[in-house]
Design a protein around this motif. Structure first.
Motif, PDB file in Angstrom:
ATOM      1  N   ALA A 175     142.538  82.102  42.393  1.00  0.00           N
ATOM      2  CA  ALA A 175     141.650  80.978  42.067  1.00  0.00           C
ATOM      3  C   ALA A 175     140.196  81.410  42.128  1.00  0.00           C
ATOM      4  CB  ALA A 175     141.909  79.816  43.016  1.00  0.00           C
ATOM      5  N   ALA A 176     139.857  82.217  43.127  1.00  0.00           N
ATOM      6  CA  ALA A 176     138.490  82.708  43.244  1.00  0.00           C
ATOM      7  C   ALA A 176     138.124  83.589  42.058  1.00  0.00           C
ATOM      8  CB  ALA A 176     138.327  83.477  44.553  1.00  0.00           C
ATOM      9  N   ALA A 177     139.101  84.355  41.561  1.00  0.00           N
ATOM     10  CA  ALA A 177     138.849  85.249  40.434  1.00  0.00           C
ATOM     11  C   ALA A 177     138.653  84.480  39.129  1.00  0.00           C
ATOM     12  CB  ALA A 177     140.003  86.239  40.296  1.00  0.00           C
ATOM     13  N   VAL A 178     139.455  83.435  38.913  1.00  0.00           N
ATOM     14  CA  VAL A 178     139.400  82.695  37.649  1.00  0.00           C
ATOM     15  C   VAL A 178     138.269  81.672  37.649  1.00  0.00           C
ATOM     16  CG1 VAL A 178     140.637  81.061  36.170  1.00  0.00           C
ATOM     17  CG2 VAL A 178     141.837  83.041  37.137  1.00  0.00           C
ATOM     18  N   PHE A 179     138.112  80.939  38.739  1.00  0.00           N
ATOM     19  CA  PHE A 179     137.099  79.883  38.794  1.00  0.00           C
ATOM     20  C   PHE A 179     135.784  80.403  39.366  1.00  0.00           C
ATOM     21  CE2 PHE A 179     141.131  77.579  38.760  1.00  0.00           C
ATOM     22  CZ  PHE A 179     140.881  76.593  37.820  1.00  0.00           C
ATOM     23  N   LEU A 180     135.679  80.373  40.666  1.00  0.00           N
ATOM     24  CA  LEU A 180     134.485  80.829  41.370  1.00  0.00           C
ATOM     25  C   LEU A 180     134.924  81.418  42.699  1.00  0.00           C
ATOM     26  CD1 LEU A 180     132.151  77.699  41.003  1.00  0.00           C
ATOM     27  CD2 LEU A 180     131.698  79.932  39.980  1.00  0.00           C
ATOM     28  N   ASP A 181     134.107  82.266  43.266  1.00  0.00           N
ATOM     29  CA  ASP A 181     134.376  82.726  44.624  1.00  0.00           C
ATOM     30  C   ASP A 181     133.862  81.635  45.568  1.00  0.00           C
ATOM     31  OD1 ASP A 181     134.849  83.996  46.956  1.00  0.00           O
ATOM     32  OD2 ASP A 181     133.757  85.831  46.472  1.00  0.00           O
ATOM     33  N   PHE A 182     134.754  80.700  45.893  1.00  0.00           N
ATOM     34  CA  PHE A 182     134.358  79.521  46.664  1.00  0.00           C
ATOM     35  C   PHE A 182     133.790  79.882  48.034  1.00  0.00           C
ATOM     36  CE2 PHE A 182     137.984  78.085  43.961  1.00  0.00           C
ATOM     37  CZ  PHE A 182     137.247  77.276  43.111  1.00  0.00           C
ATOM     38  N   ALA A 183     134.189  81.037  48.576  1.00  0.00           N
ATOM     39  CA  ALA A 183     133.699  81.442  49.892  1.00  0.00           C
ATOM     40  C   ALA A 183     132.197  81.680  49.894  1.00  0.00           C
ATOM     41  CB  ALA A 183     134.430  82.704  50.350  1.00  0.00           C
ATOM     42  N   LYS A 184     131.633  81.972  48.715  1.00  0.00           N
ATOM     43  CA  LYS A 184     130.199  82.235  48.625  1.00  0.00           C
ATOM     44  C   LYS A 184     129.378  80.966  48.438  1.00  0.00           C
ATOM     45  CE  LYS A 184     130.736  86.932  46.805  1.00  0.00           C
ATOM     46  NZ  LYS A 184     130.415  87.854  45.681  1.00  0.00           N
ATOM     47  N   LEU A 185     130.050  79.828  48.280  1.00  0.00           N
ATOM     48  CA  LEU A 185     129.345  78.557  48.090  1.00  0.00           C
ATOM     49  C   LEU A 185     129.093  77.881  49.433  1.00  0.00           C
ATOM     50  CD1 LEU A 185     131.386  77.011  45.135  1.00  0.00           C
ATOM     51  CD2 LEU A 185     129.190  78.182  44.986  1.00  0.00           C
ATOM     52  N   PRO A 186     127.988  77.144  49.564  1.00  0.00           N
ATOM     53  CA  PRO A 186     127.809  76.309  50.754  1.00  0.00           C
ATOM     54  C   PRO A 186     128.971  75.329  50.857  1.00  0.00           C
ATOM     55  CG  PRO A 186     125.776  76.416  49.476  1.00  0.00           C
ATOM     56  CD  PRO A 186     126.848  77.048  48.633  1.00  0.00           C
ATOM     57  N   GLU A 187     129.440  75.067  52.057  1.00  0.00           N
ATOM     58  CA  GLU A 187     130.623  74.227  52.241  1.00  0.00           C
ATOM     59  C   GLU A 187     130.451  72.863  51.578  1.00  0.00           C
ATOM     60  OE1 GLU A 187     133.479  72.621  55.875  1.00  0.00           O
ATOM     61  OE2 GLU A 187     132.000  74.207  56.225  1.00  0.00           O
ATOM     62  N   MET A 216     135.415  69.873  43.780  1.00  0.00           N
ATOM     63  CA  MET A 216     135.794  70.161  42.396  1.00  0.00           C
ATOM     64  C   MET A 216     135.006  69.312  41.412  1.00  0.00           C
ATOM     65  SD  MET A 216     137.687  72.433  41.108  1.00  0.00           S
ATOM     66  CE  MET A 216     138.306  72.941  39.512  1.00  0.00           C
ATOM     67  N   ILE A 217     134.775  68.053  41.717  1.00  0.00           N
ATOM     68  CA  ILE A 217     134.021  67.182  40.811  1.00  0.00           C
ATOM     69  C   ILE A 217     132.571  67.648  40.721  1.00  0.00           C
ATOM     70  CG2 ILE A 217     133.326  64.808  40.332  1.00  0.00           C
ATOM     71  CD1 ILE A 217     136.333  65.329  40.136  1.00  0.00           C
ATOM     72  N   TRP A 218     131.984  67.940  41.854  1.00  0.00           N
ATOM     73  CA  TRP A 218     130.597  68.408  41.878  1.00  0.00           C
ATOM     74  C   TRP A 218     130.439  69.695  41.059  1.00  0.00           C
ATOM     75  CZ3 TRP A 218     126.135  66.335  43.707  1.00  0.00           C
ATOM     76  CH2 TRP A 218     125.017  67.176  43.789  1.00  0.00           C
ATOM     77  N   LEU A 219     131.370  70.639  41.253  1.00  0.00           N
ATOM     78  CA  LEU A 219     131.273  71.919  40.552  1.00  0.00           C
ATOM     79  C   LEU A 219     131.471  71.759  39.053  1.00  0.00           C
ATOM     80  CD1 LEU A 219     133.258  74.161  43.064  1.00  0.00           C
ATOM     81  CD2 LEU A 219     130.779  74.109  42.700  1.00  0.00           C
ATOM     82  N   LEU A 220     132.388  70.893  38.639  1.00  0.00           N
ATOM     83  CA  LEU A 220     132.648  70.704  37.208  1.00  0.00           C
ATOM     84  C   LEU A 220     131.415  70.209  36.460  1.00  0.00           C
ATOM     85  CD1 LEU A 220     136.226  69.124  37.152  1.00  0.00           C
ATOM     86  CD2 LEU A 220     135.520  71.275  36.090  1.00  0.00           C
ATOM     87  N   PHE A 221     130.590  69.424  37.143  1.00  0.00           N
ATOM     88  CA  PHE A 221     129.437  68.826  36.470  1.00  0.00           C
ATOM     89  C   PHE A 221     128.112  69.509  36.789  1.00  0.00           C
ATOM     90  CE2 PHE A 221     132.586  65.443  36.224  1.00  0.00           C
ATOM     91  CZ  PHE A 221     132.407  64.984  34.933  1.00  0.00           C
ATOM     92  N   THR A 222     128.127  70.518  37.653  1.00  0.00           N
ATOM     93  CA  THR A 222     126.858  71.154  38.012  1.00  0.00           C
ATOM     94  C   THR A 222     126.841  72.663  37.768  1.00  0.00           C
ATOM     95  OG1 THR A 222     127.530  71.464  40.333  1.00  0.00           O
ATOM     96  CG2 THR A 222     126.381  69.405  39.773  1.00  0.00           C
ATOM     97  N   ARG A 223     128.000  73.290  37.593  1.00  0.00           N
ATOM     98  CA  ARG A 223     128.028  74.736  37.421  1.00  0.00           C
ATOM     99  C   ARG A 223     128.306  75.104  35.962  1.00  0.00           C
ATOM    100  NH1 ARG A 223     127.437  77.543  42.524  1.00  0.00           N
ATOM    101  NH2 ARG A 223     127.773  79.373  41.211  1.00  0.00           N
ATOM    102  N   LYS A 224     127.413  75.856  35.370  1.00  0.00           N
ATOM    103  CA  LYS A 224     127.524  76.226  33.960  1.00  0.00           C
ATOM    104  C   LYS A 224     128.776  77.072  33.697  1.00  0.00           C
ATOM    105  CE  LYS A 224     122.538  76.166  33.044  1.00  0.00           C
ATOM    106  NZ  LYS A 224     121.355  76.977  32.645  1.00  0.00           N
ATOM    107  N   GLU A 225     129.146  77.937  34.668  1.00  0.00           N
ATOM    108  CA  GLU A 225     130.292  78.809  34.441  1.00  0.00           C
ATOM    109  C   GLU A 225     131.595  78.027  34.334  1.00  0.00           C
ATOM    110  OE1 GLU A 225     128.147  78.573  37.067  1.00  0.00           O
ATOM    111  OE2 GLU A 225     128.743  80.129  38.514  1.00  0.00           O
ATOM    112  N   LEU A 226     131.695  76.888  35.043  1.00  0.00           N
ATOM    113  CA  LEU A 226     132.895  76.068  34.910  1.00  0.00           C
ATOM    114  C   LEU A 226     132.863  75.242  33.629  1.00  0.00           C
ATOM    115  CD1 LEU A 226     133.799  74.760  38.483  1.00  0.00           C
ATOM    116  CD2 LEU A 226     134.668  76.730  37.238  1.00  0.00           C
ATOM    117  N   LYS A 227     131.690  74.838  33.216  1.00  0.00           N
ATOM    118  CA  LYS A 227     131.574  74.072  31.976  1.00  0.00           C
ATOM    119  C   LYS A 227     131.926  74.930  30.770  1.00  0.00           C
ATOM    120  CE  LYS A 227     128.678  70.582  29.811  1.00  0.00           C
ATOM    121  NZ  LYS A 227     127.433  69.787  29.922  1.00  0.00           N
ATOM    122  N   SER A 228     131.613  76.202  30.834  1.00  0.00           N
ATOM    123  CA  SER A 228     131.929  77.095  29.716  1.00  0.00           C
ATOM    124  C   SER A 228     133.338  77.667  29.810  1.00  0.00           C
ATOM    125  CB  SER A 228     130.920  78.252  29.664  1.00  0.00           C
ATOM    126  OG  SER A 228     130.970  79.023  30.852  1.00  0.00           O
TER     127      SER A 228
END
Length: 280
Positions: free
Chosen positions: A140-152, A157-169
């Protein structure tokens, strides 16, 4: 079961649980003249704030009117756990009980953590009823994001879908992908109306994202949305997945989302390639 069977089971259920409660447990004197174990009907009625006659009719399995609020008081008086409360509502009203809001930090059990590890070729994310990401595997970290590097606080998932460009693309049809998750989020929102966190989160994200604002106003609701999964990953290109969502039993409403590489695609090979590059 038919109405007669349902009401008889309700009667048996109430009597069984009333008999398990000792008077001393609710601050009453036991006395020596009790012919049957547990509480008397009038004692349950008093604790629940209903008339003895009404409770007697309920326990006798009569077809009487009852409200959610009264049944909740009966459940509390009989010291029912959440599963027993749900069963009471199913028998009495033929509908699920409203969800009980429990504000506690979700935890990943050792067994669930092992499942995450074993699904090494299937990106897997565990989220709670607020869509906070509380567990994930390396895929999951490889395909989506390395969640461990994000602030807790941003591991939502909702926040990331609407705020992170890499998930939008990432998603080929991002609008449908995001709307599917949002409809699931709204189903939780409707269940936990007493949790003020949702209102604060919705207000904050509405200010941050016009897409969220527009999609939220469509008011779609689904506990298990059908989401078309085709990703265009920046490093490996086209990836196809079948999404399986599993509900983890417990009071924190954990949901395990497993993205299985579609049969006939080369997605599993690409996942292994991404995972080999993750630590680089």
């Amino acid at each position: 079961m038919n109405t007669k069977e349902r009401l008889q089971e309700l009667s048996n259920f109430l009597m069984a649980h009333r008999s398990r409660i000792q008077p001393q447990e609710v601050g009453l004197l036991g006395g020596s003249r009790r012919r049957t174990p547990g509480l008397r009907r009038e004692e349950v009625a008093t604790i629940a704030g209903v008339s003895t006659t009404w409770y007697t009719w309920l326990e006798q399995g009569r077809d009487i009117k009852m409200s959610v609020q009264v049944l909740d008081r009966i459940a509390m008086a009989l010291q029912l756990n959440e599963d027993e409360r749900q069963y009471l509502f199913s028998l009495a009203l033929e509908q699920p009980a409203p969800a009980t809001f429990v504000d506690q930090i979700p935890t990943i059990s050792p067994a669930l953590n092992r499942i995450l590890t074993e699904l090494h070729d299937c990106p897997t994310i565990v989220s709670d009823r607020r869509c906070h990401i509380v567990g994930w595997n390396q895929a999951a970290a490889a395909v989506f994001l390395d969640f461990a590097k994000l602030p807790e606080g941003e591991r939502n998932m909702i926040w990331l879908l609407f705020t992170r460009k890499e998930l939008k693309s990432l998603a080929v049809n991002w609008s449908d992908f995001a709307k599917g998750f949002l409809s699931m989020f709204r189903s939780y929102y409707g269940q936990y109306v007493s949790d003020n966190w949702y209102s604060e989160f919705i207000e904050e994200l509405s200010e941050r994202s016009k897409d969220f604002r527009a999609f939220w106003n469509e008011s779609d609701v689904s506990s298990a949305p059908e989401v078309f999964i085709e990703f265009r990953h920046a490093k490996v290109g086209k990836m196809l997945f079948d999404l399986t969502t599993l509900q983890v039993q417990g009071r924190t409403d954990l949901r395990c989302s497993v993205y299985t590489p579609s049969i006939g695609s080369d997605t599993d090979t690409k996942i292994r390639l991404l995972m080999s590059k993750l630590g680089e």
